[in-house]
Design a protein around this motif. Structure first.
Motif, short mmCIF file in Angstrom:
data_model
loop_
_atom_site.label_atom_id
_atom_site.label_comp_id
_atom_site.label_asym_id
_atom_site.label_seq_id
_atom_site.Cartn_x
_atom_site.Cartn_y
_atom_site.Cartn_z
N PHE A 52 -5.66 -11.61 1.39
CA PHE A 52 -5.28 -10.69 2.52
C PHE A 52 -4.19 -9.33 1.98
CE2 PHE A 52 -6.49 -14.43 4.73
CZ PHE A 52 -7.13 -13.55 6.52
N ASN A 53 -4.47 -8.48 0.59
CA ASN A 53 -3.54 -8.31 0.39
C ASN A 53 -3.67 -6.56 0.94
OD1 ASN A 53 -3.09 -9.46 -2.16
ND2 ASN A 53 -5.16 -8.98 -2.84
N ALA A 54 -2.64 -6.18 0.99
CA ALA A 54 -2.15 -4.81 1.69
C ALA A 54 -2.51 -3.11 0.66
CB ALA A 54 -0.83 -4.78 2.20
N TYR A 55 -3.59 -2.22 2.11
CA TYR A 55 -3.42 -1.48 1.09
C TYR A 55 -2.98 -0.19 2.21
CZ TYR A 55 -5.71 -3.26 -2.69
OH TYR A 55 -6.50 -4.39 -4.58
N CYS A 56 -2.93 0.78 1.74
CA CYS A 56 -2.41 2.18 2.18
C CYS A 56 -2.72 3.36 2.06
CB CYS A 56 -0.79 1.93 3.43
SG CYS A 56 -0.14 0.86 3.97
N TRP A 57 -2.83 4.44 3.11
CA TRP A 57 -3.10 6.01 2.62
C TRP A 57 -1.90 6.85 4.05
CZ3 TRP A 57 -7.08 2.48 3.28
CH2 TRP A 57 -8.08 2.38 5.23
N GLY A 58 -2.61 7.47 3.23
CA GLY A 58 -2.27 9.17 4.24
C GLY A 58 -0.87 9.79 3.38
N ALA A 59 -0.12 9.69 4.57
CA ALA A 59 1.09 10.59 4.92
C ALA A 59 2.27 9.05 3.65
CB ALA A 59 1.79 11.03 6.38
N ASN A 60 3.96 9.69 3.55
CA ASN A 60 4.38 8.71 2.89
C ASN A 60 5.63 9.73 2.92
OD1 ASN A 60 4.68 6.00 1.62
ND2 ASN A 60 4.91 6.90 0.09
#
Length: 433
Positions: free
Chosen positions: A401-409
């Motif tokens: 359950f590793n977290a990955y994110c993308w988009g505005a930051n």
């Protein structure tokens, strides 16, 4: 989210200081229907310590004053309308029907949620959050934006999460609900309108909660007695108690029976019962035509509209007019989430597809080009949970359950210790926990 005029409790864990500044917007952003407070540059250091809870967490006795400034989403969203066919939608689903084949995101499996500019996830039975923190929505006892995950104080045994625009709530194994963050409309349910930088217990529920959802500035819970209770902003009658009065304590809705699915939006509560999907306001419902027995739903927390996964696995979305738009290039979806002018789905093969506006890379396909049909998110497979915020998306991947994110930051909501936007998924490190 910071700038209280009085001091707030000292967190028991250290949080990294942001090392970069939030990029300023260069163009006008399409406004959500409600406004959010303006992040300032630095929050005064707290001077008192927060006591550690024992078995039952005491209610917070200190209050964080409400911000005195207002802001819009600090992004470079174009002012023109999205391309035809791009739904204006957002939100996250809650309770799944018995026939759904999507992997449940409650009751022990890690969960991830996203708001206007913050993200939260469970780690074991605790909660970690990062990103925008002007209203205390990161839950670590202060109001400084966090570029990496920090532990939410004083809440354990968490089995489910939900996030509104600038607040989050956790459902614990004992059936209680704890909320933290912005509380100007009473959306934390503690009987006040004071922002909270650590969790407070929702008061007055007549039975244990079994599921819940957060709208833009309101919260609803389904209880073991088959009633639905809501609290918070009620400008449009979205908490469905027959009034337009904000509620800082839970009130019983006018639902005559428990809903199979509920999802809080910006100005209505989306619910499904007996196969019909309807948006509820002031005790009245607007039926979403031609949508029967959806297996997942997502109301819009940032604008109007929503999306749903049909029984056949297609994705349909709608705006103010409730006219359905079929999202193309999705084989078989099992989950859906929607943000500001874009949406994403988890597919049966556990990949992610996104569609709509893409000015900050929120589609995750390595570009900044808008796309009416859905496109695959790069380098992501084996997705177990989905969280769609206003302009960023996060997933949990694999058995770990590793977290990955993308988009505005701009606030650090991608959790990778930067404020750089990213059009492809970046890894969220929990090493500082």
């Amino acid at each position: 989210t910071p700038e209280p005029t009085t001091t707030t409790p000292e967190p028991t864990t250290q949080t990294p200081e942001p090392t970069t500044t939030t990029p300023e917007p260069t163009t006008q952003t399409p406004e959500p229907t409600t406004t959010t407070p303006e992040p300032t540059t630095q929050t005064p250091e707290p001077t008192t310590a927060t006591p550690e809870p024992t078995t039952q967490t005491p209610e917070s006795t200190t209050t964080t004053p409400e911000p005195t400034t207002e802001t819009t989403i600090p992004t470079d969203i174009p002012t023109d309308t999205p391309p035809p066919g791009i739904p204006v939608t957002g939100g996250d689903p809650v309770v799944l029907p018995a026939f759904a084949f999507v992997i449940p995101v409650t009751g022990g499996q890690p969960i991830i949620t996203a708001g206007l500019g913050h993200t939260c996830m469970t780690v074991a039975d605790e909660v970690y959050c990062w990103g925008l923190n002007i209203s205390g929505q990161v839950g670590n006892g202060n109001n400084e934006n966090q570029l990496q995950p920090v532990k939410v104080l004083h809440v354990r045994n968490v089995v489910d999460l939900t996030s509104g625009s600038e607040f989050s709530c956790a459902l614990t194994a004992d059936g209680n609900i704890w909320c933290w963050g912005k509380n100007d409309s009473g959306q934390l349910g503690d009987g006040t309108t004071h922002n909270r930088s650590t969790p407070v217990l929702v008061k007055g529920l007549p039975a244990f909660a079994t599921g819940f959802t957060a709208g833009e500035a309101f919260t609803c819970a389904e209880l073991e007695n088959n009633e639905t209770w809501c609290w918070g902003n009620n400008e449009f009658g979205q908490i469905n108690d027959g009034s337009k009065t904000n509620r800082d304590l839970p009130v019983k809705t006018l639902f005559d029976q428990n809903q199979n699915l509920i999802s809080g939006g910006n100005n209505y509560l989306l619910g499904e019962n007996s196969g019909d999907l309807a948006a509820w306001m002031t005790g009245n419902s607007q039926i979403v035509s031609d949508m029967f027995f959806p297996q997942a739903i997502s109301a819009n927390r940032f604008l109007s509209g929503g999306c749903a996964v049909t029984f056949a696995g297609t994705v349909n979305c709608w705006g103010n007019d409730f006219n359905l738009v079929d999202i193309q290039n999705i084989s078989t979806a099992v989950e859906v989430g929607t943000g500001l002018e874009y949406g994403c789905s988890v597919n049966e093969d556990l990949t992610v597809s996104c569609w709509g506006a893409n000015y900050f890379g929120q589609l995750g396909n390595g570009t900044n080009d808008d796309s009416v049909p859905a496109t695959n998110v790069n380098n992501i497979t084996d997705v177990r949970a989905l969280a769609v915020g206003a302009l960023h998306t996060c997933v949990l991947v694999g058995d770990d359950f590793n977290a990955y994110c993308w988009g505005a930051n701009p606030f650090g909501q991608l959790g990778n210790n930067s404020t750089d936007n990213n059009p492809e998924p970046v890894f969220v490190s929990l090493s500082n926990r």
